[in-house]
Scaffold this motif. Structure first.
Motif, PDB file in Angstrom:
ATOM      1  N   ARG A  24       0.851  -1.202   0.000  1.00 45.71           N
ATOM      2  CA  ARG A  24       0.000   0.000   0.000  1.00 45.71           C
ATOM      3  C   ARG A  24       0.884   1.248   0.000  1.00 45.71           C
ATOM      4  NH1 ARG A  24      -4.387  -2.159   4.537  1.00 45.71           N
ATOM      5  NH2 ARG A  24      -5.028  -3.973   3.303  1.00 45.71           N
ATOM      6  N   MET A  25       1.989   1.174   0.727  1.00 43.84           N
ATOM      7  CA  MET A  25       2.865   2.334   0.840  1.00 43.84           C
ATOM      8  C   MET A  25       3.560   2.611  -0.491  1.00 43.84           C
ATOM      9  SD  MET A  25       3.557   4.390   3.310  1.00 43.84           S
ATOM     10  CE  MET A  25       4.078   5.966   2.689  1.00 43.84           C
ATOM     11  N   SER A  26       3.970   1.502  -1.153  1.00 46.91           N
ATOM     12  CA  SER A  26       4.675   1.734  -2.423  1.00 46.91           C
ATOM     13  C   SER A  26       3.744   2.354  -3.459  1.00 46.91           C
ATOM     14  CB  SER A  26       5.294   0.439  -2.938  1.00 46.91           C
ATOM     15  OG  SER A  26       4.299  -0.532  -3.132  1.00 46.91           O
ATOM     16  N   ARG A  27       2.448   2.037  -3.338  1.00 48.33           N
ATOM     17  CA  ARG A  27       1.488   2.695  -4.228  1.00 48.33           C
ATOM     18  C   ARG A  27       1.442   4.205  -3.961  1.00 48.33           C
ATOM     19  NH1 ARG A  27      -2.512  -0.691  -6.450  1.00 48.33           N
ATOM     20  NH2 ARG A  27      -1.297  -2.060  -7.783  1.00 48.33           N
ATOM     21  N   VAL A  28       1.520   4.554  -2.731  1.00 47.51           N
ATOM     22  CA  VAL A  28       1.523   5.983  -2.385  1.00 47.51           C
ATOM     23  C   VAL A  28       2.813   6.620  -2.902  1.00 47.51           C
ATOM     24  CG1 VAL A  28       1.538   7.632  -0.479  1.00 47.51           C
ATOM     25  CG2 VAL A  28       0.043   5.653  -0.395  1.00 47.51           C
ATOM     26  N   HIS A  29       3.930   5.883  -2.739  1.00 51.48           N
ATOM     27  CA  HIS A  29       5.190   6.402  -3.262  1.00 51.48           C
ATOM     28  C   HIS A  29       5.071   6.689  -4.761  1.00 51.48           C
ATOM     29  CE1 HIS A  29       7.516   4.263   0.204  1.00 51.48           C
ATOM     30  NE2 HIS A  29       6.924   5.383   0.587  1.00 51.48           N
ATOM     31  N   GLU A  30       4.339   5.823  -5.447  1.00 52.24           N
ATOM     32  CA  GLU A  30       4.208   5.986  -6.899  1.00 52.24           C
ATOM     33  C   GLU A  30       3.387   7.213  -7.276  1.00 52.24           C
ATOM     34  OE1 GLU A  30       2.527   2.410  -8.491  1.00 52.24           O
ATOM     35  OE2 GLU A  30       4.147   1.170  -7.671  1.00 52.24           O
ATOM     36  N   VAL A  31       2.348   7.479  -6.519  1.00 50.48           N
ATOM     37  CA  VAL A  31       1.444   8.571  -6.926  1.00 50.48           C
ATOM     38  C   VAL A  31       1.836   9.925  -6.340  1.00 50.48           C
ATOM     39  CG1 VAL A  31      -0.489   7.021  -7.271  1.00 50.48           C
ATOM     40  CG2 VAL A  31      -0.218   8.166  -5.067  1.00 50.48           C
ATOM     41  N   LEU A  32       2.672   9.920  -5.345  1.00 49.16           N
ATOM     42  CA  LEU A  32       3.033  11.221  -4.747  1.00 49.16           C
ATOM     43  C   LEU A  32       3.696  12.169  -5.769  1.00 49.16           C
ATOM     44  CD1 LEU A  32       4.259  10.628  -1.069  1.00 49.16           C
ATOM     45  CD2 LEU A  32       2.438  12.139  -1.833  1.00 49.16           C
ATOM     46  N   PRO A  33       4.560  11.637  -6.644  1.00 53.38           N
ATOM     47  CA  PRO A  33       5.145  12.563  -7.637  1.00 53.38           C
ATOM     48  C   PRO A  33       4.099  13.200  -8.541  1.00 53.38           C
ATOM     49  CG  PRO A  33       6.444  10.555  -7.492  1.00 53.38           C
ATOM     50  CD  PRO A  33       5.199  10.312  -6.703  1.00 53.38           C
ATOM     51  N   ASP A  34       2.969  12.495  -8.754  1.00 54.36           N
ATOM     52  CA  ASP A  34       1.912  13.066  -9.601  1.00 54.36           C
ATOM     53  C   ASP A  34       1.344  14.347  -9.007  1.00 54.36           C
ATOM     54  OD1 ASP A  34       2.341  10.833 -11.040  1.00 54.36           O
ATOM     55  OD2 ASP A  34       0.525   9.772 -10.354  1.00 54.36           O
ATOM     56  N   LEU A  35       1.605  14.554  -7.743  1.00 54.33           N
ATOM     57  CA  LEU A  35       1.087  15.754  -7.088  1.00 54.33           C
ATOM     58  C   LEU A  35       1.894  17.002  -7.494  1.00 54.33           C
ATOM     59  CD1 LEU A  35      -1.202  16.148  -5.033  1.00 54.33           C
ATOM     60  CD2 LEU A  35       0.499  16.011  -3.212  1.00 54.33           C
ATOM     61  N   ALA A  36       3.110  16.766  -8.018  1.00 56.29           N
ATOM     62  CA  ALA A  36       4.000  17.894  -8.321  1.00 56.29           C
ATOM     63  C   ALA A  36       3.384  18.888  -9.322  1.00 56.29           C
ATOM     64  CB  ALA A  36       5.342  17.363  -8.804  1.00 56.29           C
TER      65      ALA A  36
END
Lengths: 261, 775
Positions: free
Chosen positions: B104-116
């Motif tokens: 679940r955490m790695s999924r968050v790691h993946e989408v966090l850059p999309d917030l940029a």
């Protein structure tokens, strides 16, 4: 040695052996009783220090009946106590008589109060067989001084007093009660019971075994019920509300879940 | 028209005129116009109108000048508000979503850059802050996007409510424009507990999230699609239970992704399987409740576990079991009083026991023997048979204490039950025999199992078994300070008190005290084995305690003493203390081990207190001793390991404080050992259950429903990382605060133009009025 003598010898030997074995297994009670001090004693409370004039055999007779009918060991000797220290050798006392009596001193009232509150049980029985006779009026007057904050109340018909040994539906003494017994309560325990039924009159029996007083109804079979009332009073004094426990035992046991499923 | 350099303008009225004056000036204006109209009534209507209008305009201009109009010119810009991006780093985020190892955490790691790009796009309006929650019980930790893109997920807490509260507190002085939460929605805090799965957000949680006043945008890191797990989600029970009383344990089992089938839930005490419950799994249900009811058998601490079987391909198997420690205590002393015949001794003892709210008394009195005459039918008697089998076979174990008061077993075919009573004592029960002509040797107890339990020997011959002479028991040295016979704290006063108690009326004859027994009081004249004959003797038999009281007239201490000006205190104190000692009342322990917590996790500190008392129950000061700790792992293949003993030394209050840190899971038995004043060993023991910290794994099904409910309630957006169709841009509040860069106020009334205008109007009115024939 003849045959008869051998049989006699064998019989006597076996009897002796049986006696020895029996004694070893179940020692006879009388042989080992702790002494008279251990036995139940009843006494008259005579505030003025006099001797009871009538019904003097009543307590001895009811004690004998108690011993005959129950497991209680008694000292069937009549005792008389005045208000004072010696009361505390007798947790159950009888105050009986007829006619008015002079008020007790304040010191005597304090003594009786200490005695009943400490565990004493006083039975007040009127020879007059009148619910509102002079004797019971005087007794009520003095008891009100012992219990200034409490009221004399009727003993309810389902009270444990009426089932402490015999199941009594119709309490009676020498006369049938026209009014219920009255009592003072010390928490859940009866501490003073007032009887207008002349119970002692029904129990009194002379040295030749004759009843001293006729039953008011003339029906001698009713005397048995008066004796049962006496046995219940003694049993109540010793066991208090034990018989109420017995009613509750199934519920107590049911309430608990004893076994692990 | 706003001049260059300004982007905002407002009309101001500088005149300090209140509303009352405005009304007065208006009324005066109306009056002026009315009077003029009346005065000019002789003129033609047009001329009349023209003059009245001119006068009104003059008056209006005068009033406007009085109000001092001005133009407020400003150059302003908006202040950025703050947006909190909060990422859940609790342990549940480490759970795998698929067999590739994606968590679940790695999924968050993946989408966090999309917030940029979004942050870049809204950088003029918002400042973005990054936080994590889960590492500590409450609150948030400041972080950065870069840190969070590679953060671990090993936090032990997932209290989303607490995290939101911390965000609110962090920006209390600043303007918050919104919150963005990345989580699996598992909330072990109050909000998660209040809002059950599948239910709407509760009113308290609604009020709380609304109180932040900003949209809370939630991004679910996982959904329950493909998840397969069975978990003991919650075990609800009390921390302690009463022995012999029913205990209920409610268990919630959470099941996800498991096909319809029966599932067995098992309750075990230690290694002993106690009960099982069967639940039938269905397709639409995830939460199942089962209840276990059982009766604790003995006082002390017991380790229980609730478990479900491990199924194939479960996401997590450590949550298939939950262990707990139950402290079993006594609610009341359950005493059985058996009396051979009614007597005053029985009556006063019963009264004492009945009045004690801590004693649950069952009495049984023999009211009538086989020798008694019967003048009545059975129905006229209130007697019941002596239930020997019920009392001494079936129910004996449920009592804490058995009192044989002047009771002989012979007539009641009870010989077969005497070994059971002896066994009852050996297993920890209390037993007291009180004298009388039906007790001890005169009750036929010599050479029986009861004699084995008694602390004194019994004469077996046919000699004298009773002594009827009056006497006063004399305290032994042990009796001076023992809690049973210590009626006064000072030994001299105690001795004096015993010497003034009413005399006892006779005694049973007993032999000398057995080895290990303690004689508390003796007969002043009678002797046994060359020593004064014991009257009050105590001892242990197996795990239980026994007492022999050879007289049947202690009631006189409570009643007869009243006549001598005394009180029943001594009688009551003596027997209360005796009962407490017989049932091993913890309060009478001379060494007591006290723990703040009896259940903990590996590496958590355990504080231990050891309270030591002298035999007179005064604090044992500067007493050395040790605490021995033995670790029994949960895995049955490993052997228990005793650790290095921890030395202790009591302080002036008789207390020693130490601590230890359990490193592994399992049961730790702590035994405090101290010697008493005579050098005899004393000890007390306690268990500490050390279990893995599974708070995060007791329920692992993602709570995207909770996240969506929070977003909906606050007008935020909800997205699910696993479902692209549900991707939504965050909703944030526009900045409300502005900043004034430049400002200029132009006073419109303070100009010659305004003066000339008034003069022109006045001149025109004067000229026309004169021309139209008016003065």
């Amino acid at each position: 040695m003849t045959t008869r003598n051998r049989r006699t010898f064998l019989t006597q030997s076996m009897s002796a052996l049986a006696s020895v074995l029996g004694a070893a297994l179940y020692p006879a009670r009388d042989a080992h009783a702790m002494g008279d001090d251990d036995h139940l004693k009843l006494a008259w409370l005579m505030p003025d220090g006099s001797e009871p004039g009538t019904r003097t055999t009543a307590l001895r007779r009811i004690l004998q009946e108690v011993e005959k009918r129950t497991s209680i060991k008694v000292d069937a000797t009549s005792h008389v106590v005045t208000i004072g220290e010696e009361m505390f050798d007798y947790p159950m006392l009888f105050l009986s008589g007829s006619g008015d009596f002079k008020p007790w001193s304040d010191e005597q009232v304090d003594h009786i109060r200490l005695w009943v509150k400490g565990g004493g049980f006083l039975v007040v029985d009127s020879h007059e067989a009148l619910a509102d006779g002079p004797f019971l009026r005087a007794a009520r007057r003095e008891l009100a001084r012992i219990y200034p904050d409490d009221k004399l109340t009727e003993v309810p018909g389902n009270h444990v007093l009426y089932k402490s040994f015999y199941i009594i539906k119709d309490p009676r003494g020498r006369v049938k009660a026209h009014a219920p017994l009255e009592a003072y309560f010390e928490q859940d325990r009866l501490s003073v019971v007032l009887s207008p039924m002349d119970m002692l009159g029904a129990w009194a029996r002379d040295g030749f075994g004759r009843w001293e007083y006729e039953m008011s109804s003339g029906n001698e079979t009713e005397r048995e019920y008066a004796i049962r009332m006496g046995v219940n009073l003694v049993m109540y004094a010793l066991c208090v509300n034990y018989k109420d426990d017995q009613v509750h035992i199934p519920f107590i046991l049911k309430r608990r879940t004893w076994k692990v499923e | 028209m706003i001049p260059d350099g300004y982007n905002s303008g407002d009309l101001l009225w500088l005149g300090d005129w209140g509303p009352v004056w405005i009304v007065v000036l208006t009324l005066i204006g109306v009056l002026v116009i009315g009077v003029s109209a009346y005065d000019l009534r002789g003129l033609k209507p047009l001329r009349r109108f023209t003059l009245v209008t001119l006068r009104a305009l003059v008056y209006l201009c005068a009033v406007v000048m009085l109000l001092e109009p001005a133009l407020d010119l400003k150059n302003i810009s908006r202040v950025k508000n703050h947006v909190a991006v909060v990422v859940d780093t609790s342990e549940s985020m480490s759970l795998k979503l698929d067999e590739d190892g994606t968590t679940r955490m790695s999924r968050v790691h993946e989408v966090l850059p999309d917030l940029a790009p979004y942050i870049e796009q809204h950088k003029d309006d918002h400042i973005f802050h990054f936080f994590s929650y889960g590492e500590q019980a409450e609150g948030i930790l400041q972080s950065s996007r870069e840190e969070l893109e590679s953060s671990s997920s090993d936090g032990k807490f997932s209290d989303l409510g607490s995290a939101l509260k911390a965000v609110d507190a962090r920006f209390v002085e600043e303007e918050l424009g919104g919150v963005i939460v990345y989580s699996d929605g598992i909330d072990s805090g109050a909000m998660g507990n209040r809002t059950r799965r599948g239910e709407a957000l509760d009113s308290t949680s609604k009020s709380f999230v609304e109180s932040l006043g900003v949209p809370i945008n939630t991004v679910a890191a996982a959904s329950q699609e493909g998840l397969r797990d069975v978990a003991i989600a919650r075990v609800m029970r009390d921390d302690f239970a009463f022995v012999h009383n029913k205990v209920s344990v409610d268990v919630e089992v959470q099941v996800i992704g498991v096909p319809e089938q029966p599932l067995t839930v098992t309750l075990a005490r230690g290694t002993e399987e106690l009960q099982t419950r069967q639940i039938q799994l269905t397709k639409d249900q995830t939460l199942y409740k089962v209840r276990f009811e059982f009766v604790p058998r003995q006082i002390g601490q017991e380790i229980y576990s609730v478990k479900v079987p491990v199924l194939e391909n479960e996401a997590l198997i450590t949550n298939n079991q939950s262990m707990f420690l139950l402290r079993v205590i006594r609610d009341k002393i359950r005493a059985l009083q058996v009396v051979g015949r009614p007597s005053w001794d029985e009556r006063f003892m019963r009264r004492l026991l009945k009045r004690d709210p801590n004693i649950d008394l069952i009495s049984f009195f023999i009211l009538r023997t086989g020798e008694s005459l019967s003048n009545a039918s059975r129905n006229e008697l209130s007697l019941i048979p002596f239930p020997t089998s019920d009392l001494f076979d079936k129910e004996l174990g449920s009592f804490d204490l058995v009192i044989f008061q002047n009771f002989n077993f012979g007539p009641y075919n009870m010989r077969q039950y005497l070994p059971k009573i002896e066994e009852f004592v050996k297993k920890g029960g209390g037993f007291v025999m009180i004298g009388g002509d039906l007790s001890f040797a005169s009750g036929g107890y010599a050479r029986t199992a009861i004699e084995e339990a008694l602390p004194v020997g019994l004469p077996a011959g046919r000699g004298k078994l009773i002594d009827t002479s009056r006497f006063r028991p004399e305290l032994t040295k042990a009796g001076l300070r023992h809690p049973i016979t210590q009626l006064a704290f000072d030994p001299a006063t105690n001795t004096q008190l015993w010497a003034t108690l009413p005399e006892q009326r006779g005694t049973n004859i007993v032999g000398k005290a057995l080895p290990g027994a303690t004689v508390l009081a003796t007969h002043p004249k009678l002797r046994a084995g060359g020593k004064p004959m014991p009257v009050i003797t105590i001892g242990s038999h197996g795990e239980g305690r026994v007492m022999a009281m050879t007289t049947d007239s202690t009631w006189r201490w409570g009643f007869e003493s009243l006549g001598d000006g005394g009180t029943p205190r001594e009688y009551q104190l003596f027997w209360h203390n005796a009962m407490r000692w017989l049932i091993k009342d913890p309060e009478l322990k001379l060494v007591k081990l006290e723990l703040a917590e009896d259940t903990t996790h590996p590496d958590a500190r355990v504080e231990i207190g050891v309270r030591v008392s002298n035999s007179d129950y005064s604090p044992a000061q500067n007493r050395p001793g040790e605490v021995v700790i033995t670790h029994t792992p949960h895995t049955p293949t490993e052997q228990p390991l005793t650790l290095e003993p921890l030395p202790i030394q009591t302080n002036s209050a008789g207390v020693a404080q130490i601590e230890f840190v359990p490193e592994r899971t399992g049961v730790y038995e702590l035994v405090a050992r101290v010697n008493d004043e005579q050098g005899d060993p004393l000890e007390d023991r306690q268990l500490v259950l050390v279990v893995p910290d599974l708070r995060e794994f007791q329920t692992i099904i993602p709570r995207d429903d909770l996240l969506e409910a929070i977003a909906t309630q606050t007008d935020g957006a909800f997205s699910n990382i696993q479902d692209a169709s549900k991707a939504r841009s965050p909703r944030l509040l526009e900045p409300r605060t502005v900043k004034v860069n430049r400002r200029k106020v132009i006073q419109l009334w303070d100009s010659a133009l305004a003066f000339l205008l008034i003069m022109m109007l006045l001149g025109a009115e004067w000229t026309l009025r004169r021309r139209w024939g008016r003065l």
